[in-house]
Structures are given as structure tokens and as C-alpha cells.
Design a protein around this motif. Structure first.
Motif, PDB file in Angstrom:
ATOM      1  N   PRO A   1       2.917   0.881   9.578  1.00 19.77           N
ATOM      2  CA  PRO A   1       1.519   1.023  10.002  1.00 19.77           C
ATOM      3  C   PRO A   1       0.516   1.013   8.853  1.00 19.77           C
ATOM      4  CG  PRO A   1       2.761   3.062  10.349  1.00 19.77           C
ATOM      5  CD  PRO A   1       3.751   1.974  10.104  1.00 19.77           C
ATOM      6  N   ALA A   2       0.913   1.537   7.684  1.00 13.61           N
ATOM      7  CA  ALA A   2       0.007   1.533   6.537  1.00 13.61           C
ATOM      8  C   ALA A   2      -0.244   0.121   6.033  1.00 13.61           C
ATOM      9  CB  ALA A   2       0.568   2.400   5.414  1.00 13.61           C
ATOM     10  N   GLU A   3       0.746  -0.755   6.188  1.00 17.08           N
ATOM     11  CA  GLU A   3       0.561  -2.147   5.792  1.00 17.08           C
ATOM     12  C   GLU A   3      -0.431  -2.859   6.708  1.00 17.08           C
ATOM     13  OE1 GLU A   3       4.898  -3.380   3.970  1.00 17.08           O
ATOM     14  OE2 GLU A   3       4.662  -3.346   6.136  1.00 17.08           O
ATOM     15  N   VAL A   4      -0.501  -2.420   7.938  1.00 16.95           N
ATOM     16  CA  VAL A   4      -1.403  -3.039   8.905  1.00 16.95           C
ATOM     17  C   VAL A   4      -2.812  -2.464   8.789  1.00 16.95           C
ATOM     18  CG1 VAL A   4      -1.791  -3.528  11.348  1.00 16.95           C
ATOM     19  CG2 VAL A   4       0.551  -3.366  10.473  1.00 16.95           C
ATOM     20  N   ASP A   5      -2.903  -1.140   8.668  1.00 18.96           N
ATOM     21  CA  ASP A   5      -4.198  -0.457   8.756  1.00 18.96           C
ATOM     22  C   ASP A   5      -4.850  -0.163   7.411  1.00 18.96           C
ATOM     23  OD1 ASP A   5      -3.764  -0.401  11.510  1.00 18.96           O
ATOM     24  OD2 ASP A   5      -2.775   1.557  11.410  1.00 18.96           O
ATOM     25  N   LEU A   6      -4.072  -0.101   6.320  1.00 21.23           N
ATOM     26  CA  LEU A   6      -4.558   0.313   5.005  1.00 21.23           C
ATOM     27  C   LEU A   6      -5.425   1.576   5.148  1.00 21.23           C
ATOM     28  CD1 LEU A   6      -4.259  -0.742   2.068  1.00 21.23           C
ATOM     29  CD2 LEU A   6      -6.559  -1.676   2.306  1.00 21.23           C
ATOM     30  N   PRO A   7      -4.840   2.711   5.511  1.00 23.84           N
ATOM     31  CA  PRO A   7      -5.616   3.902   5.867  1.00 23.84           C
ATOM     32  C   PRO A   7      -6.046   4.764   4.688  1.00 23.84           C
ATOM     33  CG  PRO A   7      -3.287   4.353   6.144  1.00 23.84           C
ATOM     34  CD  PRO A   7      -3.388   2.924   5.689  1.00 23.84           C
ATOM     35  N   PHE A   8      -5.735   4.366   3.466  1.00 23.97           N
ATOM     36  CA  PHE A   8      -5.991   5.206   2.305  1.00 23.97           C
ATOM     37  C   PHE A   8      -7.481   5.292   1.989  1.00 23.97           C
ATOM     38  CE2 PHE A   8      -1.929   2.907   1.755  1.00 23.97           C
ATOM     39  CZ  PHE A   8      -1.091   3.980   1.990  1.00 23.97           C
ATOM     40  N   GLN A   9      -7.842   6.376   1.304  1.00 20.94           N
ATOM     41  CA  GLN A   9      -9.243   6.636   0.964  1.00 20.94           C
ATOM     42  C   GLN A   9      -9.378   6.869  -0.541  1.00 20.94           C
ATOM     43  OE1 GLN A   9     -11.811   6.623   3.130  1.00 20.94           O
ATOM     44  NE2 GLN A   9     -10.572   6.326   4.972  1.00 20.94           N
ATOM     45  N   GLY A  10     -10.540   6.478  -1.088  1.00 21.58           N
ATOM     46  CA  GLY A  10     -10.845   6.791  -2.475  1.00 21.58           C
ATOM     47  C   GLY A  10     -10.004   6.026  -3.480  1.00 21.58           C
ATOM     48  N   ARG A  11      -9.886   6.611  -4.659  1.00 20.62           N
ATOM     49  CA  ARG A  11      -9.139   5.970  -5.745  1.00 20.62           C
ATOM     50  C   ARG A  11      -7.648   6.018  -5.432  1.00 20.62           C
ATOM     51  NH1 ARG A  11     -10.069   4.558 -11.022  1.00 20.62           N
ATOM     52  NH2 ARG A  11      -8.279   4.666 -12.452  1.00 20.62           N
ATOM     53  N   THR A  12      -7.015   4.858  -5.396  1.00 22.08           N
ATOM     54  CA  THR A  12      -5.603   4.770  -5.009  1.00 22.08           C
ATOM     55  C   THR A  12      -4.884   3.788  -5.926  1.00 22.08           C
ATOM     56  OG1 THR A  12      -6.226   5.134  -2.686  1.00 22.08           O
ATOM     57  CG2 THR A  12      -4.000   4.332  -3.116  1.00 22.08           C
ATOM     58  N   ARG A  13      -3.717   4.196  -6.378  1.00 18.47           N
ATOM     59  CA  ARG A  13      -2.879   3.319  -7.183  1.00 18.47           C
ATOM     60  C   ARG A  13      -1.733   2.797  -6.325  1.00 18.47           C
ATOM     61  NH1 ARG A  13       1.052   5.071 -12.152  1.00 18.47           N
ATOM     62  NH2 ARG A  13       1.660   2.973 -12.832  1.00 18.47           N
TER      63      ARG A  13
ATOM     64  N   PRO B   1       0.808  -1.218   0.000  1.00 20.11           N
ATOM     65  CA  PRO B   1       0.000   0.000   0.000  1.00 20.11           C
ATOM     66  C   PRO B   1       0.839   1.265   0.000  1.00 20.11           C
ATOM     67  CG  PRO B   1       0.054  -0.963   2.189  1.00 20.11           C
ATOM     68  CD  PRO B   1       0.743  -1.925   1.272  1.00 20.11           C
ATOM     69  N   ARG B   2       1.423   1.579  -1.144  1.00 19.66           N
ATOM     70  CA  ARG B   2       2.237   2.790  -1.280  1.00 19.66           C
ATOM     71  C   ARG B   2       1.581   3.711  -2.320  1.00 19.66           C
ATOM     72  NH1 ARG B   2       7.348   4.798  -0.733  1.00 19.66           N
ATOM     73  NH2 ARG B   2       8.140   2.936   0.299  1.00 19.66           N
ATOM     74  N   PRO B   3       1.312   4.966  -1.987  1.00 16.78           N
ATOM     75  CA  PRO B   3       0.762   5.892  -2.980  1.00 16.78           C
ATOM     76  C   PRO B   3       1.693   6.020  -4.173  1.00 16.78           C
ATOM     77  CG  PRO B   3       0.655   6.819  -0.772  1.00 16.78           C
ATOM     78  CD  PRO B   3       1.496   5.580  -0.686  1.00 16.78           C
ATOM     79  N   VAL B   4       1.144   6.311  -5.344  1.00 16.57           N
ATOM     80  CA  VAL B   4       1.934   6.323  -6.559  1.00 16.57           C
ATOM     81  C   VAL B   4       3.044   7.362  -6.527  1.00 16.57           C
ATOM     82  CG1 VAL B   4       0.387   7.934  -7.733  1.00 16.57           C
ATOM     83  CG2 VAL B   4       1.818   6.376  -9.084  1.00 16.57           C
ATOM     84  N   GLU B   5       2.841   8.481  -5.836  1.00 12.84           N
ATOM     85  CA  GLU B   5       3.870   9.519  -5.859  1.00 12.84           C
ATOM     86  C   GLU B   5       5.078   9.156  -5.008  1.00 12.84           C
ATOM     87  OE1 GLU B   5       0.813  10.560  -2.693  1.00 12.84           O
ATOM     88  OE2 GLU B   5       0.855   9.879  -4.778  1.00 12.84           O
ATOM     89  N   ALA B   6       4.976   8.120  -4.186  1.00 15.88           N
ATOM     90  CA  ALA B   6       6.085   7.705  -3.322  1.00 15.88           C
ATOM     91  C   ALA B   6       6.691   6.425  -3.879  1.00 15.88           C
ATOM     92  CB  ALA B   6       5.607   7.517  -1.889  1.00 15.88           C
TER      93      ALA B   6
ATOM     94  N   SER C   1       5.687   4.589   5.034  1.00 22.41           N
ATOM     95  CA  SER C   1       4.513   5.372   4.632  1.00 22.41           C
ATOM     96  C   SER C   1       4.562   6.808   5.130  1.00 22.41           C
ATOM     97  CB  SER C   1       3.236   4.699   5.138  1.00 22.41           C
ATOM     98  OG  SER C   1       3.235   4.623   6.560  1.00 22.41           O
ATOM     99  N   VAL C   2       5.339   7.050   6.177  1.00 20.86           N
ATOM    100  CA  VAL C   2       5.454   8.395   6.740  1.00 20.86           C
ATOM    101  C   VAL C   2       6.774   8.999   6.288  1.00 20.86           C
ATOM    102  CG1 VAL C   2       5.505   9.777   8.844  1.00 20.86           C
ATOM    103  CG2 VAL C   2       4.073   7.723   8.729  1.00 20.86           C
TER     104      VAL C   2
ATOM    105  N   THR D   1       6.521   0.033  12.838  1.00 14.69           N
ATOM    106  CA  THR D   1       7.550   1.065  12.836  1.00 14.69           C
ATOM    107  C   THR D   1       7.079   2.380  13.451  1.00 14.69           C
ATOM    108  OG1 THR D   1       6.937   1.684  10.570  1.00 14.69           O
ATOM    109  CG2 THR D   1       8.748   0.121  10.839  1.00 14.69           C
ATOM    110  N   ASP D   2       5.773   2.519  13.724  1.00 10.19           N
ATOM    111  CA  ASP D   2       5.325   3.720  14.432  1.00 10.19           C
ATOM    112  C   ASP D   2       5.399   3.539  15.940  1.00 10.19           C
ATOM    113  OD1 ASP D   2       3.266   1.868  14.439  1.00 10.19           O
ATOM    114  OD2 ASP D   2       1.668   3.348  14.167  1.00 10.19           O
TER     115      ASP D   2
END
Length: 301
Positions: A218-230, A4-9, A108-109, A279-280
Motif C-alpha cells: 500500500p505504501a508503494e501505491v499511496d506514498l503516505p509519508f510526510q516531511g523529510r524522508t530518506r 518508499p521505505r523509511p530508513v530505519e526499516a 511497509s506495515v 497486500t493490505d
């Protein structure tokens, strides 16, 4: 496997990752030293009674104690009978493997640690603490003998900074470990369960003890993203786009937790220790469990 990594990262390539790690090693070493010093001051080692030669403490005689261990001189001074306990001799060697696969570069941070930097800090802190306590350690998968002391720690730092870590699957070729060794595997364990199981079984057959330190963002655990995500694959040049990522969050978390539970079961089935670390969380939380479970002694005087 998609992360779960946003496309810009976008994930860096392997060369960039290696150069970045080499540049950040000095502050990571300082962070590791801070961890070790905090525990040396606050814990003073985790000693156990055993068959060594160094005196540890006097203990009141119990029904399971041998009469040959009674210290009659101390008992004569006290109301009860006491035995003299000696510190357990530590003949084990600790072998450290810290995963540096491409998935470990994820963070993710922007200002937070990546999985790789956290795994590196914990590896360095463990080696530093073992070195200060006079216990042998080495990097698993490298062609070198285990040793201890400052020179050994400096050699480990150099290898971490300049050499690629062998894959987890390749560790099944490591056969030079004694049956008194302890293997510490630090990874995100984003692998198929049979591959993880094969490695664990290999070391069990060699008579080794083991410790799995499972690191996750933490993003791998929680998947906190919203909406359309690549999402971009960390291991391959591939991507996945979801129109409403929140619609699959519950199913994703179920799968992630099932994988985590399965890894923990693999460890428990062979009496290995397992710790899950985000890691958080503070690095000291994971290091405390390592320190206590491995029974690291206080720094040698």
C-alpha cells in the motif's frame, strides 16, 4: 528504482530473506490451505461444457446445439427437449512463477505481509488447489516436468523454500511448454516495460495462455509519508532523501498508475488476464480471481 521505505526499516540481504522465508513456510502453507478449503467448500469448482466423457448436466436444447447431443430419454420425461452436456476435458498445464527479487521483500506495515510472503501464499494455494483437482502444475524456470498430486505439491514447497527463483527476464529461455499451457506470473513487476513485454511475447509465441498477478504494498501505491524522508533502494546500496515527500506525492502516483496501466495493456493486447492486488487486501480476493479465471475444478473425488 527507489522504493518508499523509511530508513530505519532497511531491506534484508538475500541470505536473510531466504532463511526468513524458509522459517515462515509452515504458517504460509497453513494460510494457503485455509484459502483452498474455503473455496472448495464455497465454490465447488468452475466446470464448463466441453468434449470430455464425464457427465455434467442436462440443458434445454437451443438453436446452436447439435441434434446429436439430444438426450431423448430425458426429453421424453420433460416438457422441452434437453441435451446432455459433458464436462470439458482440461488438458492444460499451469506453470507458476513467483518473483523473489529483493524488492519483493518490502512490507511497509511491521505486522503485515511482505509482497514476497503474499506471493508465496497465493502460489502455494494455487498449486494446492490444482493438486486437489488432479490438474498438472509446475514451477516455471525449474528443470522438472509438470505433475500433480501431494508428492508434486511437496516438491514444489521444497523448491520454493530452498531454491532461488530465476529472474523474469531469464524466462525467455523456457521452451519446453506445450501450447496448452497456462503461465501464471506473480510479481511486483518493478521492471522496465520492454523486459516485461519480451517475456509475455515469448510465451505467446509458444502458444501459451497467461495470467499476470501484480502485487504491490500500500505504501508503494499511496506514498503516505510526510516531511523529510530518506528512501533506500531495495536493489542497490543507494538512497534518496526528499525534504517534503508530500510535494511529489501526486506526481509519484501518476507515474505509478501509468506503469500499472501499461502492464495491464500488455496483458490485454495478447488476451492475457491481469489482476492488481495490494497486500493490505485479503489474500482471498486475489485467489478468488485466480480460481475463477483458471477455471479450477473441484477437488477430485
Amino acid at each position: 528504482m527507489f522504493k518508499p521505505r523509511p530508513v530505519e526499516a532497511r531491506a534484508p540481504d538475500e541470505r536473510d530473506s531466504a532463511e526468513s522465508l524458509a522459517q515462515t513456510l509452515p504458517p504460509l502453507i497453513l494460510a494457503a490451505e485455509h484459502l483452498v478449503n474455503a473455496f472448495d467448500m464455497g465454490v465447488h469448482g468452475r466446470r464448463r461444457a466441453g468434449t470430455g466423457e464425464d457427465f455434467w448436466q442436462f440443458k434445454q436444447y437451443g438453436p446452436d446445439d447439435s441434434t446429436t447431443s439430444i438426450d431423448w430419454r430425458q426429453s421424453a420425461k420433460r416438457e422441452h427437449v434437453y441435451i446432455r452436456q459433458k464436462e470439458q476435458e482440461t488438458a492444460e498445464t499451469v506453470w507458476i512463477w513467483r518473483d523473489d527479487a529483493r524488492t519483493m521483500a518490502y512490507g511497509s506495515v511491521r505486522e503485515g505481509p511482505s509482497k514476497l510472503s503474499r506471493a508465496t501464499v497465493l502460489s502455494l494455494a494455487l498449486a494446492m488447489s490444482l493438486s486437489k483437482s488432479g490438474e498438472k502444475f509446475g514451477l516455471l524456470g525449474q528443470d522438472e516436468k509438470a505433475s500433480t498430486g501431494p508428492a508434486s505439491f511437496n516438491r514444489l514447497v521444497d523448491r520454493i523454500g530452498t531454491m532461488q527463483t530465476p529472474s523474469l527476464q531469464s524466462l525467455t529461455s523456457a521452451n519446453r511448454l506445450s501450447n496448452k499451457s497456462t503461465v501464471v506470473l506473480i510479481s511486483d513487476f518493478l521492471l522496465e516495460l520492454p523486459d516485461i513485454s519480451d517475456v509475455i511475447r515469448h510465451f505467446v509465441n509458444l502458444g501459451c495462455n497467461g495470467y499476470l498477478l501484480h502485487i504491490a504494498d500500500p505504501a508503494e501505491v499511496d506514498l503516505p509519508f510526510q516531511g523529510r524522508t530518506r528512501f533506500l533502494s531495495m536493489a542497490e546500496e543507494d538512497s534518496l532523501t526528499l525534504g517534503r515527500v508530500e510535494a511529489v506525492r501526486e506526481e509519484y502516483q501518476t507515474l505509478f498508475n501509468a506503469h500499472r496501466t501499461a502492464i495491464m495493456s500488455l496483458a490485454e493486447n495478447v488476451s492475457w488476464d491481469y489482476t492488481f492486488h495490494r497486500t493490505d487486501e485479503a489474500a482471498s480476493i486475489a485467489f478468488a480471481k485466480l480460481y475463477e479465471t483458471l477455471n479450477i475444478r473441484g477437488a477430485a473425488k
